[in-house]
Design a protein around this motif. Sequence first.
Motif, PDB file in Angstrom:
ATOM      1  N   ALA A   1      -5.875   0.156-116.428  1.00 52.07           N
ATOM      2  CA  ALA A   1      -5.844   1.547-116.206  1.00 52.07           C
ATOM      3  C   ALA A   1      -6.916   2.659-116.121  1.00 52.07           C
ATOM      4  O   ALA A   1      -7.332   3.357-115.345  1.00 52.07           O
ATOM      5  CB  ALA A   1      -5.021   2.057-117.432  1.00 52.07           C
ATOM      6  N   LEU A   2      -8.112   1.829-116.672  1.00 51.96           N
ATOM      7  CA  LEU A   2      -9.412   2.430-116.536  1.00 51.96           C
ATOM      8  C   LEU A   2      -9.813   2.245-114.971  1.00 51.96           C
ATOM      9  O   LEU A   2     -10.472   3.340-114.471  1.00 51.96           O
ATOM     10  CB  LEU A   2     -10.428   1.835-117.299  1.00 51.96           C
ATOM     11  CG  LEU A   2     -11.970   2.074-117.386  1.00 51.96           C
ATOM     12  CD1 LEU A   2     -11.975   3.559-117.780  1.00 51.96           C
ATOM     13  CD2 LEU A   2     -12.642   1.303-118.400  1.00 51.96           C
TER      14      LEU A   2
ATOM     15  N   GLY B   1     -10.599   4.838-109.533  1.00 48.72           N
ATOM     16  CA  GLY B   1      -9.955   5.535-107.972  1.00 48.72           C
ATOM     17  C   GLY B   1      -9.814   6.979-108.274  1.00 48.72           C
ATOM     18  O   GLY B   1     -10.052   7.532-106.875  1.00 48.72           O
ATOM     19  N   ALA B   2      -9.278   7.421-109.164  1.00 50.50           N
ATOM     20  CA  ALA B   2      -8.978   9.033-109.182  1.00 50.50           C
ATOM     21  C   ALA B   2     -10.497   9.599-109.168  1.00 50.50           C
ATOM     22  O   ALA B   2     -10.607  10.592-108.631  1.00 50.50           O
ATOM     23  CB  ALA B   2      -8.349   9.240-110.267  1.00 50.50           C
ATOM     24  N   ILE B   3     -11.174   9.307-109.963  1.00 54.49           N
ATOM     25  CA  ILE B   3     -12.500   9.717-110.065  1.00 54.49           C
ATOM     26  C   ILE B   3     -13.432   9.730-108.612  1.00 54.49           C
ATOM     27  O   ILE B   3     -13.901  10.548-108.357  1.00 54.49           O
ATOM     28  CB  ILE B   3     -13.413   9.049-110.902  1.00 54.49           C
ATOM     29  CG1 ILE B   3     -12.668   9.235-112.563  1.00 54.49           C
ATOM     30  CG2 ILE B   3     -15.241   9.423-111.286  1.00 54.49           C
ATOM     31  CD1 ILE B   3     -13.418   8.696-113.554  1.00 54.49           C
TER      32      ILE B   3
ATOM     33  N   PRO C   1      -5.336  10.938-113.337  1.00 56.70           N
ATOM     34  CA  PRO C   1      -5.492  12.394-112.962  1.00 56.70           C
ATOM     35  C   PRO C   1      -6.274  13.002-113.564  1.00 56.70           C
ATOM     36  O   PRO C   1      -6.998  14.049-113.364  1.00 56.70           O
ATOM     37  CB  PRO C   1      -4.075  12.834-112.820  1.00 56.70           C
ATOM     38  CG  PRO C   1      -3.150  11.707-112.378  1.00 56.70           C
ATOM     39  CD  PRO C   1      -3.608  10.630-113.262  1.00 56.70           C
ATOM     40  N   ALA C   2      -6.094  13.003-115.058  1.00 57.08           N
ATOM     41  CA  ALA C   2      -6.769  13.826-115.965  1.00 57.08           C
ATOM     42  C   ALA C   2      -8.051  13.462-116.093  1.00 57.08           C
ATOM     43  O   ALA C   2      -9.025  14.240-116.207  1.00 57.08           O
ATOM     44  CB  ALA C   2      -6.159  13.676-117.516  1.00 57.08           C
ATOM     45  N   LEU C   3      -8.369  12.223-116.029  1.00 56.91           N
ATOM     46  CA  LEU C   3      -9.833  11.632-115.891  1.00 56.91           C
ATOM     47  C   LEU C   3     -10.464  12.189-114.757  1.00 56.91           C
ATOM     48  O   LEU C   3     -11.998  12.486-114.788  1.00 56.91           O
ATOM     49  CB  LEU C   3      -9.687  10.188-116.353  1.00 56.91           C
ATOM     50  CG  LEU C   3      -9.579   9.828-117.986  1.00 56.91           C
ATOM     51  CD1 LEU C   3      -9.409   8.199-117.700  1.00 56.91           C
ATOM     52  CD2 LEU C   3     -10.482  10.553-118.631  1.00 56.91           C
ATOM     53  N   GLY C   4      -9.924  12.092-113.591  1.00 52.39           N
ATOM     54  CA  GLY C   4     -10.264  12.566-112.280  1.00 52.39           C
ATOM     55  C   GLY C   4     -10.653  14.052-112.319  1.00 52.39           C
ATOM     56  O   GLY C   4     -11.797  14.279-112.009  1.00 52.39           O
ATOM     57  N   ALA C   5      -9.898  14.808-112.975  1.00 53.15           N
ATOM     58  CA  ALA C   5     -10.142  16.340-113.122  1.00 53.15           C
ATOM     59  C   ALA C   5     -11.343  16.425-113.975  1.00 53.15           C
ATOM     60  O   ALA C   5     -12.289  17.181-113.810  1.00 53.15           O
ATOM     61  CB  ALA C   5      -8.840  17.065-113.657  1.00 53.15           C
TER      62      ALA C   5
ATOM     63  N   VAL D   1     -20.877  10.567-109.290  1.00 51.40           N
ATOM     64  CA  VAL D   1     -19.397  10.249-109.208  1.00 51.40           C
ATOM     65  C   VAL D   1     -19.289   8.674-108.781  1.00 51.40           C
ATOM     66  O   VAL D   1     -18.518   7.934-109.406  1.00 51.40           O
ATOM     67  CB  VAL D   1     -18.780  10.954-108.123  1.00 51.40           C
ATOM     68  CG1 VAL D   1     -17.547  10.491-107.746  1.00 51.40           C
ATOM     69  CG2 VAL D   1     -18.807  12.409-108.430  1.00 51.40           C
ATOM     70  N   ALA D   2     -20.236   8.245-107.681  1.00 52.29           N
ATOM     71  CA  ALA D   2     -20.464   6.782-107.625  1.00 52.29           C
ATOM     72  C   ALA D   2     -20.593   6.007-108.769  1.00 52.29           C
ATOM     73  O   ALA D   2     -19.814   4.757-108.994  1.00 52.29           O
ATOM     74  CB  ALA D   2     -21.365   6.628-106.513  1.00 52.29           C
ATOM     75  N   VAL D   3     -21.386   6.226-109.579  1.00 52.13           N
ATOM     76  CA  VAL D   3     -21.779   5.425-110.731  1.00 52.13           C
ATOM     77  C   VAL D   3     -20.605   5.532-111.644  1.00 52.13           C
ATOM     78  O   VAL D   3     -20.264   4.467-112.347  1.00 52.13           O
ATOM     79  CB  VAL D   3     -22.902   6.140-111.634  1.00 52.13           C
ATOM     80  CG1 VAL D   3     -23.221   5.661-112.872  1.00 52.13           C
ATOM     81  CG2 VAL D   3     -24.425   5.776-110.521  1.00 52.13           C
ATOM     82  N   LEU D   4     -19.858   6.679-111.980  1.00 47.90           N
ATOM     83  CA  LEU D   4     -18.726   6.962-112.663  1.00 47.90           C
ATOM     84  C   LEU D   4     -17.599   5.676-112.326  1.00 47.90           C
ATOM     85  O   LEU D   4     -17.134   5.133-113.006  1.00 47.90           O
ATOM     86  CB  LEU D   4     -18.065   8.234-112.792  1.00 47.90           C
ATOM     87  CG  LEU D   4     -18.972   9.120-113.440  1.00 47.90           C
ATOM     88  CD1 LEU D   4     -18.536  10.559-113.367  1.00 47.90           C
ATOM     89  CD2 LEU D   4     -19.282   8.881-115.042  1.00 47.90           C
ATOM     90  N   VAL D   5     -17.564   5.633-110.938  1.00 45.96           N
ATOM     91  CA  VAL D   5     -16.362   4.927-110.537  1.00 45.96           C
ATOM     92  C   VAL D   5     -16.824   3.304-110.565  1.00 45.96           C
ATOM     93  O   VAL D   5     -16.013   2.621-110.788  1.00 45.96           O
ATOM     94  CB  VAL D   5     -16.557   5.221-108.774  1.00 45.96           C
ATOM     95  CG1 VAL D   5     -15.691   3.894-108.225  1.00 45.96           C
ATOM     96  CG2 VAL D   5     -15.729   6.593-108.583  1.00 45.96           C
TER      97      VAL D   5
END
Length: 395
Positions: free
Chosen positions: A18-19, A24-26, A150-154, A175-179
């Motif tokens: 799930a992480l 992917g959402a991030i 979706p919540a983590l993406g937002a 963003v790339a590092v978070l992904v």
Amino acid sequence: MTAASSLRSVDRFVPVYALAWAGGAIAYTPFLTLLLPERIADAVGAESAVDWLSALAFCGAIAASVANIAFGYLSDLTGTRRGWIAGGMVISCLLLALFPLVDGFWPLIGLIVLWQFGLNMMLAPLAALAGDVVPDQRKGTLGGFLAFAPALGAASGALVTWPGLAGAEIRPGIVAVLVAVCVAPVLFSKLPAPVDPDLLADPQTHSRPKPPARMVVARMWLARLSLQVAEAALFAFLYLWFRAVDPSLGASSTAIVFGVVLAISAPIALGVGRWADRHDRPLAPLSISAVVSAVGLGLMAAAQGTLPAIAAYGLFGVASSVFLALHSAQTLRILPRPARRGRDLGLFNLTNTTPSLIMPALALAMVPTFGFPGLFAILAGLAALAAVLVPRRTG
């Protein structure tokens, strides 16, 4: 390995998976909703930005549709998922980091298309991986965990645009590092035992799905498409509708409502998914949440005043988020060919991209003549149709 120890292995793996799904959402949420529009608006102005964003969204949706099917199928043929996931993660993150260096309409089109290919090289095999190793007894729990994405993406969008944190040219790199941080653990974690190793090893054993399975698959596909049209319309027009109800509601207030709804929906989806597992009722929550979504849209059509409008959207937002998260997991249960799971999930992904092409025409046909109430009435009908389409059995 005993059945109990196998399920314990799955229970440890699902949060890691799930992480990665949240990664992917991030990857796409802050980029498509904040960073890309901001960059284009600064470069060409607000009026021209609408045309640019429309063209980029259209080309991106086509690229995503094709790439998701193609890379899902390639991961089927090669018999491996994690190599494709790793390659897609690297390519998509590198292209994100290069985004500030690209100028001009056609170079941006090229970047978006290549980025969508890299992103879906990661997402398509990642979606199929869950079907390979998560048994039906944990599909509801899996869907509940997916609702956090979706919540983590937002939240990632709010983080990278936090005033004073980083300049516009640095944000895509963050963003790339978070992904990478979110996706990397699934690449190195020990996988649970395959759910159907024999069928995966011999595709010919499932060369033809049984007729009942085809009907179940078709109804699940159409049910998701029906609700996704409503979801896409609210994603695009929520701000404008809130402003029509109460002109004092600005972008910040809309973002807060949107984020709160996503935050509330995630634990509810997890609880409902676990209930579905315990009681072996995998599809019942889908029908119920689609009905609640229809009720929420009906209340939105009739809403007068700020609080009733927010409450009605909250009802729809929570119910539709639960539906979409649990539907993603239960779809893995009804696909008829395990050996072609990646390709078939790519076909299901069309329910995520097609609404972006349907929704603008629907809004243009309804809003100028009937206003937002007329649009929401049509969307409520689509949500009710989704409830009818959800099969009563998995086939």
